[in-house]
Write a protein that holds these residues in place. Structure first.
Motif, PDB file in Angstrom:
ATOM      1  N   ALA A  25       0.861  -1.196   0.000  1.00  0.00           N
ATOM      2  CA  ALA A  25       0.000   0.000   0.000  1.00  0.00           C
ATOM      3  C   ALA A  25       0.894   1.242   0.000  1.00  0.00           C
ATOM      4  CB  ALA A  25      -0.905  -0.012   1.222  1.00  0.00           C
ATOM      5  N   GLY A  62      -2.812  -0.080  -3.804  1.00  0.00           N
ATOM      6  CA  GLY A  62      -3.507   1.208  -3.729  1.00  0.00           C
ATOM      7  C   GLY A  62      -3.006   2.083  -2.606  1.00  0.00           C
ATOM      8  N   ILE A  65      -5.227   2.642   3.002  1.00  0.00           N
ATOM      9  CA  ILE A  65      -6.572   3.003   3.462  1.00  0.00           C
ATOM     10  C   ILE A  65      -6.547   3.423   4.934  1.00  0.00           C
ATOM     11  CG2 ILE A  65      -8.959   2.159   3.635  1.00  0.00           C
ATOM     12  CD1 ILE A  65      -8.251   0.161   1.392  1.00  0.00           C
ATOM     13  N   GLY A 102      -4.682   3.600  -6.332  1.00  0.00           N
ATOM     14  CA  GLY A 102      -3.455   4.383  -6.478  1.00  0.00           C
ATOM     15  C   GLY A 102      -2.324   3.579  -7.094  1.00  0.00           C
ATOM     16  N   LEU A 128     -14.998   2.083  -1.756  1.00  0.00           N
ATOM     17  CA  LEU A 128     -14.616   2.726  -0.496  1.00  0.00           C
ATOM     18  C   LEU A 128     -15.301   4.086  -0.368  1.00  0.00           C
ATOM     19  CD1 LEU A 128     -10.780   1.955  -0.665  1.00  0.00           C
ATOM     20  CD2 LEU A 128     -12.500   0.730   0.661  1.00  0.00           C
ATOM     21  N   PRO A 132     -11.098   7.450  -7.954  1.00  0.00           N
ATOM     22  CA  PRO A 132      -9.645   7.467  -8.157  1.00  0.00           C
ATOM     23  C   PRO A 132      -9.177   8.925  -8.141  1.00  0.00           C
ATOM     24  CG  PRO A 132     -10.735   6.080  -9.792  1.00  0.00           C
ATOM     25  CD  PRO A 132     -11.809   6.835  -9.085  1.00  0.00           C
ATOM     26  N   GLY A 133      -8.360   9.261  -7.167  1.00  0.00           N
ATOM     27  CA  GLY A 133      -8.056  10.682  -6.937  1.00  0.00           C
ATOM     28  C   GLY A 133      -6.634  11.055  -7.280  1.00  0.00           C
ATOM     29  N   HIS A 158     -12.035  -5.897 -11.003  1.00  0.00           N
ATOM     30  CA  HIS A 158     -10.658  -6.265 -11.322  1.00  0.00           C
ATOM     31  C   HIS A 158     -10.616  -6.705 -12.789  1.00  0.00           C
ATOM     32  CE1 HIS A 158      -9.318  -7.184  -6.924  1.00  0.00           C
ATOM     33  NE2 HIS A 158      -9.980  -6.055  -7.023  1.00  0.00           N
ATOM     34  N   PHE A 253     -13.232  14.352  -5.600  1.00  0.00           N
ATOM     35  CA  PHE A 253     -12.625  13.411  -4.648  1.00  0.00           C
ATOM     36  C   PHE A 253     -12.823  13.918  -3.215  1.00  0.00           C
ATOM     37  CE2 PHE A 253      -8.989  12.071  -2.059  1.00  0.00           C
ATOM     38  CZ  PHE A 253      -8.986  10.702  -2.250  1.00  0.00           C
ATOM     39  N   PHE A 269     -14.983  -2.281   4.926  1.00  0.00           N
ATOM     40  CA  PHE A 269     -13.768  -2.908   4.369  1.00  0.00           C
ATOM     41  C   PHE A 269     -12.928  -3.538   5.474  1.00  0.00           C
ATOM     42  CE2 PHE A 269      -9.240  -2.802   3.367  1.00  0.00           C
ATOM     43  CZ  PHE A 269      -9.193  -3.470   2.156  1.00  0.00           C
TER      44      PHE A 269
HETATM   45  N1  CAA Z   1      -4.350  -0.139   2.446  1.00  0.00           N
HETATM   46  C1  CAA Z   1      -4.080  -0.643   3.659  1.00  0.00           C
HETATM   47  N2  CAA Z   1      -4.219  -1.957   3.964  1.00  0.00           N
HETATM   48  C2  CAA Z   1      -4.617  -2.776   2.966  1.00  0.00           C
HETATM   49  C3  CAA Z   1      -4.909  -2.312   1.682  1.00  0.00           C
HETATM   50  C4  CAA Z   1      -4.758  -0.925   1.424  1.00  0.00           C
HETATM   51  N3  CAA Z   1      -4.991  -0.422   0.222  1.00  0.00           N
HETATM   52  N4  CAA Z   1      -5.296  -3.360   0.932  1.00  0.00           N
HETATM   53  C5  CAA Z   1      -5.242  -4.444   1.710  1.00  0.00           C
HETATM   54  N5  CAA Z   1      -4.831  -4.091   2.946  1.00  0.00           N
HETATM   55  C6  CAA Z   1      -4.612  -4.976   4.088  1.00  0.00           C
HETATM   56  C7  CAA Z   1      -5.890  -5.655   4.549  1.00  0.00           C
HETATM   57  O1  CAA Z   1      -6.596  -4.830   5.453  1.00  0.00           O
HETATM   58  C8  CAA Z   1      -5.359  -6.909   5.196  1.00  0.00           C
HETATM   59  O2  CAA Z   1      -4.900  -6.537   6.470  1.00  0.00           O
HETATM   60  P1  CAA Z   1      -5.017  -7.587   7.700  1.00  0.00           P
HETATM   61  O3  CAA Z   1      -4.182  -8.754   7.282  1.00  0.00           O
HETATM   62  O4  CAA Z   1      -4.480  -6.804   8.840  1.00  0.00           O
HETATM   63  O5  CAA Z   1      -6.480  -7.919   7.823  1.00  0.00           O
HETATM   64  C9  CAA Z   1      -4.127  -7.253   4.347  1.00  0.00           C
HETATM   65  O6  CAA Z   1      -3.802  -6.041   3.639  1.00  0.00           O
HETATM   66  C10 CAA Z   1      -4.366  -8.328   3.323  1.00  0.00           C
HETATM   67  O7  CAA Z   1      -5.557  -8.042   2.620  1.00  0.00           O
HETATM   68  P2  CAA Z   1      -6.640  -9.172   2.316  1.00  0.00           P
HETATM   69  O8  CAA Z   1      -6.875 -10.001   3.509  1.00  0.00           O
HETATM   70  O9  CAA Z   1      -7.800  -8.489   1.698  1.00  0.00           O
HETATM   71  O10 CAA Z   1      -5.853 -10.056   1.243  1.00  0.00           O
HETATM   72  P3  CAA Z   1      -6.374 -10.634  -0.138  1.00  0.00           P
HETATM   73  O11 CAA Z   1      -5.223 -11.317  -0.768  1.00  0.00           O
HETATM   74  O12 CAA Z   1      -7.651 -11.380   0.058  1.00  0.00           O
HETATM   75  O13 CAA Z   1      -6.745  -9.361  -1.044  1.00  0.00           O
HETATM   76  C11 CAA Z   1      -6.431  -7.215  -2.086  1.00  0.00           C
HETATM   77  C12 CAA Z   1      -5.760  -8.437  -1.406  1.00  0.00           C
HETATM   78  C13 CAA Z   1      -7.078  -7.657  -3.422  1.00  0.00           C
HETATM   79  C14 CAA Z   1      -5.356  -6.210  -2.332  1.00  0.00           C
HETATM   80  C15 CAA Z   1      -7.540  -6.669  -1.153  1.00  0.00           C
HETATM   81  O14 CAA Z   1      -6.979  -6.455   0.131  1.00  0.00           O
HETATM   82  C16 CAA Z   1      -8.110  -5.358  -1.614  1.00  0.00           C
HETATM   83  O15 CAA Z   1      -9.014  -5.343  -2.440  1.00  0.00           O
HETATM   84  N6  CAA Z   1      -7.600  -4.248  -1.053  1.00  0.00           N
HETATM   85  C17 CAA Z   1      -8.146  -2.928  -1.314  1.00  0.00           C
HETATM   86  C18 CAA Z   1      -7.663  -2.403  -2.633  1.00  0.00           C
HETATM   87  C19 CAA Z   1      -8.213  -1.030  -2.844  1.00  0.00           C
HETATM   88  O16 CAA Z   1      -9.367  -0.739  -2.613  1.00  0.00           O
HETATM   89  N7  CAA Z   1      -7.335  -0.152  -3.335  1.00  0.00           N
HETATM   90  C20 CAA Z   1      -7.709   1.207  -3.578  1.00  0.00           C
HETATM   91  C21 CAA Z   1      -7.343   2.024  -2.396  1.00  0.00           C
HETATM   92  S1  CAA Z   1      -7.980   3.619  -2.531  1.00  0.00           S
HETATM   93  C22 CAA Z   1      -6.908   4.451  -3.496  1.00  0.00           C
HETATM   94  O17 CAA Z   1      -5.943   3.943  -3.975  1.00  0.00           O
HETATM   95  C23 CAA Z   1      -7.356   5.887  -3.539  1.00  0.00           C
HETATM   96  C24 CAA Z   1      -6.712   6.839  -4.403  1.00  0.00           C
HETATM   97  O18 CAA Z   1      -6.770   6.836  -5.606  1.00  0.00           O
HETATM   98  C25 CAA Z   1      -6.075   8.006  -3.764  1.00  0.00           C
END
Ligand code: CAA
Length: 697
Positions: A25, A62, A65, A102, A128, A132-133, A158, A253, A269
């Motif tokens: 992340a 990304g 979060i 991200g 969330l 996308p910002g 995806h 955003f 989430f």
């Molecule tokens: N930030 C912080 N923590 C995150 C994260 C993120 N983006 N994505 C996943 N994690 C953490 C989870 O909370 C989890 O933590 P714990 O083990 O403490 O519970 C750990 O990573 C593993 O995640 P999963 O258990 O979900 O693992 P998975 O293999 O089943 O899935 C994944 C992995 C597909 C990446 C899924 O976690 C997911 O969909 N994550 C979110 C992705 C997302 O929404 N990204 C966009 C973020 S917003 C953004 O980027 C905004 C912007 O433009 C400014």
């Protein structure tokens, strides 16, 4: 440089490797590390290209979060993407695992993108509550065209590498170690004198019918704002120069960042993941699970068997007669045919599941080798006890004996066996191969490794498993019966069932309570009312107008008439005018003068009843944490995800305001509206339900 981004030189190419487990992340340290490493690459002699790769299981999942809602920290992500894109060096991303949000935006800021065949990309921010910002809404449509970008951004889905290549999101697919693949690609690009290729300099995408698309997205989102708002940002990509489009993206955003929906969706989430992390199970190993027994092949049993088969477990199903066994096989076959049609399994797997992994038997001896057995027979204590006596005799020592009861006393069921420590409730929701919720009901003597096994099964089946204690209805059905009751009270007092259903679907529920009653079958509630009549408290208000309809043989959807009238081949029903007449008769009998309700009041009373009962459930320890209630309602009861769950909703409203309303309603009906002690305590201490979640973590 920071620890989470390393810099290495490979001749003319600088490799920036992100190592921020578990999913890379984009925390402040990663953003800073990437920015510093870009500076270094640009300042070192001889560097002509930069390669960005991720360590571990993903390129980048990304933005971080966990940083949302906290004060922003420099460098921000949009500036980082702009900074990468503006580099005079050739910048390449080599992507594996997921590149989400991200993470994809960083890749879109690069000049070229190569990905592994198994890679997936996407902009899931709408889930969330945001968009996308970091330039995603401006860059993606310049690569894919507006229509495809709107689809990808508003669904947040995806996209697998082959489709991403077709859409122009990536430039090349190559299997191998991501760094090796990326270096080879960068070298080829340098050798061919490839030019920098900033996406921001590509032409604006052509427009689509924005207003029609916006209206359709609002309707589809049932009140969720982020998809429709994200579409407006893509519109800006089509209509404005890049820099102005980026400004518009930022404004939209920030609008979303400040919404309650963003808070609710991020709560969902994290807690969807936290719900199965039980402190009591730390270090407790579950029992091995390979084969599952299922008793009873009705809709529920067949759904449970299907879920187990699809997850790779062998199933032994027990039915009582040849006919019942054939019918059960037919139901499971129907479910598996659905999975085949949707591409979840192929024909060979489908055939193997039915012919090899499934055994249907009339003999309990067939259960002698199963690791866990789930009883899904008629919901009556004596029937359950007879089944458990047979299981006790037939199953091997250590086999977990589970009941799928939705409200009966699991302690009493456990006490009817010689091994109460092995007995647990596993409450599935119908259709069990589709619905995500699994209540793991822990009885007084259930052994910790049996609880861990319940959660392990939930994980294998892809369910959201929630720990519940024993009471009538456990977490979900107990709370349901209370908010269902307040809907009935409002009908007696003047709100029509149709207005109530509409107000609650506008609030975001998938269906209103009266449409749900029609779907479940009105005969179920009728039977419960008759059963409970003798023991009912004299002050309890229970409408009986709907019993008149049941007496005429109308039970809702299955008979074509209930609160609504259903025509064959048409989805949904139209309000049944008879209902209003029946309500009027009952009001007259009870001497009630009906009054008007606003939609806002309907929602408020419904939600206050839900929150108050939920606070009782947490206060009594039936749910260990408020988040357990939230996840139960989200995954089993169609509660709108963007509110995060009833407890999150209450926190957002302010618990003092919720309590004040409950006390005010209590002046009309003191028996029903008794404020939960936990709610009163939290208000007195100035704390929230989320404080309790944090304390329990
Ligand atoms: N930030 C912080 N923590 C995150 C994260 C993120 N983006 N994505 C996943 N994690 C953490 C989870 O909370 C989890 O933590 P714990 O083990 O403490 O519970 C750990 O990573 C593993 O995640 P999963 O258990 O979900 O693992 P998975 O293999 O089943 O899935 C994944 C992995 C597909 C990446 C899924 O976690 C997911 O969909 N994550 C979110 C992705 C997302 O929404 N990204 C966009 C973020 S917003 C953004 O980027 C905004 C912007 O433009 C400014």
């Amino acid at each position: 440089m920071t620890d989470v981004v390393t810099y290495t030189r490979h001749d003319e190419i600088a490799v920036l490797r992100i190592a921020n487990p578990p999913v890379n992340a984009l925390s402040q340290a990663v953003r800073q590390g990437l920015s510093d490493a870009m500076d270094r690459a640009e300042s070192e002699d001889g560097v002509k290209a930069v390669l960005i790769v991720g360590d571990g299981r993903a390129f980048i999942a990304g933005a971080d979060i966990k940083e949302f809602g906290k004060p922003p920290m420099e460098p921000n992500l949009p500036d980082l993407c702009t900074r990468i894109e503006a580099s005079p060096l050739l910048v390449v991303a080599s992507m594996h695992g997921v590149s989400l949000g991200g993470g994809l935006e960083v890749a879109l800021g690069c000049h070229y993108r190569v990905a592994q065949p198994s890679a997936r990309v996407g902009l899931p921010e709408v889930h969330l509550g945001i968009l996308p910002g970091a330039g995603g809404t401006q860059r993606l449509p310049r690569l894919t065209g507006a229509e495809k970008a709107v689809e990808a951004i508003t669904t947040g889905r995806h996209i697998k590498a082959p489709e991403a290549l077709e859409l122009g999101i990536i430039d090349k697919i190559e299997e191998g170690d991501p760094e090796t693949v990326g270096l080879a690609y960068a070298r080829d690009l340098l050798a061919s004198n490839a030019a920098r290729r900033p996406v921001s300099e590509m032409p604006n995408p052509q427009g689509i019918d924005w207003d029609a698309t916006h209206a359709a997205l609002l309707k589809k989102g049932r009140g969720q704002l982020s998809p429709a708002t994200a579409m407006r940002a893509v519109q800006a990509a089509s209509e404005l120069p890049f820099d102005e489009g980026i400004k518009r993206e930022r404004e939209l955003f920030m609008d979303l960042m400040n919404t309650d929906q963003r808070k609710g969706l991020i709560h969902a989430f994290f807690n969807e993941r936290a719900v199965s992390n039980l402190p009591e199970l730390k270090g407790v190993a579950p029992r091995a699970l390979q084969s599952i027994g299922v008793i009873g092949g009705g809709t529920m049993g067949a759904g449970i068997a299907t879920a187990c088969l699809l997850s790779g477990l062998n199933v032994v199903m027990i039915e009582m007669s040849d006919d019942a066994a054939e019918a059960a096989k037919g139901r499971i076959g129907g479910n598996l045919a659905g999975a085949l049609k949707r591409g979840k399994i192929n024909q060979e797997k489908h055939d193997n599941l039915l012919s090899i992994a499934l055994e249907v038997s009339q003999n309990y001896d067939s259960l002698k080798d199963v690791d866990l057995v789930i009883e899904a027979v008629f919901e009556e204590m004596d029937v359950k006890k007879q089944v458990f006596a047979k299981l006790d005799a037939a199953c091997k020592p250590g086999c977990v004996l589970a009941s799928n009861t939705s409200y009966l006393d699991v302690n009493e069921i456990a006490a009817s066996t010689t091994r109460p420590a092995d007995v647990i409730g596993l409450h599935f929701f119908s259709p069990a191969h589709v619905m995500k919720l699994l209540e793991v009901v822990v009885a007084d003597q259930t052994a910790p490794d049996v609880v861990a096994t319940g959660f392990a099964l939930g994980k294998m089946l892809g369910k959201v498993a929630v720990r519940a204690g024993v009471c009538d209805g456990f977490i979900g059905n107990r709370i349901l019966s209370t908010y269902r009751a307040v809907a009935g009270h409002m009908v007696l007092d003047g709100a029509s069932p149709f207005q109530i259903d509409d107000a609650l679907t506008d609030f975001g529920f998938a269906m209103g309570p009266f449409a749900v009653a029609d779907l479940a079958g009105l005969d179920i509630g009728w039977a419960t009312r008759k059963r409970k009549a003798a023991t009912r408290h004299p002050d309890e208000r229970v409408p009986t107008y709907i019993d008149r309809l049941c007496e005429q043989g109308h039970y809702g959807q299955k008979t074509g008439e209930g609160y609504y009238i259903y025509e064959k081949g048409k989805r949904g029903g139209t309000p049944n005018p008879k209902i209003l007449e029946l309500i009027k008769d009952e009001q007259q009998t009870l001497g009630i003068t009906p009054r008007d309700f606003s939609d806002a009041e309907i929602v408020r009373r419904y939600m206050c009843a839900m929150v108050n009962e939920a606070a009782e459930v947490v206060g009594e320890g039936i749910a260990r944490r408020p988040l357990d209630v939230d996840m139960t309602l989200l995954f089993g009861y169609g509660f709108p995800r963007y509110w995060g769950g009833p407890m999150k909703w209450a926190d957002i409203q302010g618990l003092d305001a919720v309590l004040a309303d409950i006390e005010r309603y209590g002046q009309e009906d003191a028996w029903f509206w008794q404020p939960a002690p936990l709610l009163k305590q939290l208000v007195a201490e100035g704390r929230t339900f989320d404080d309790l979640n944090k304390e329990a973590a």
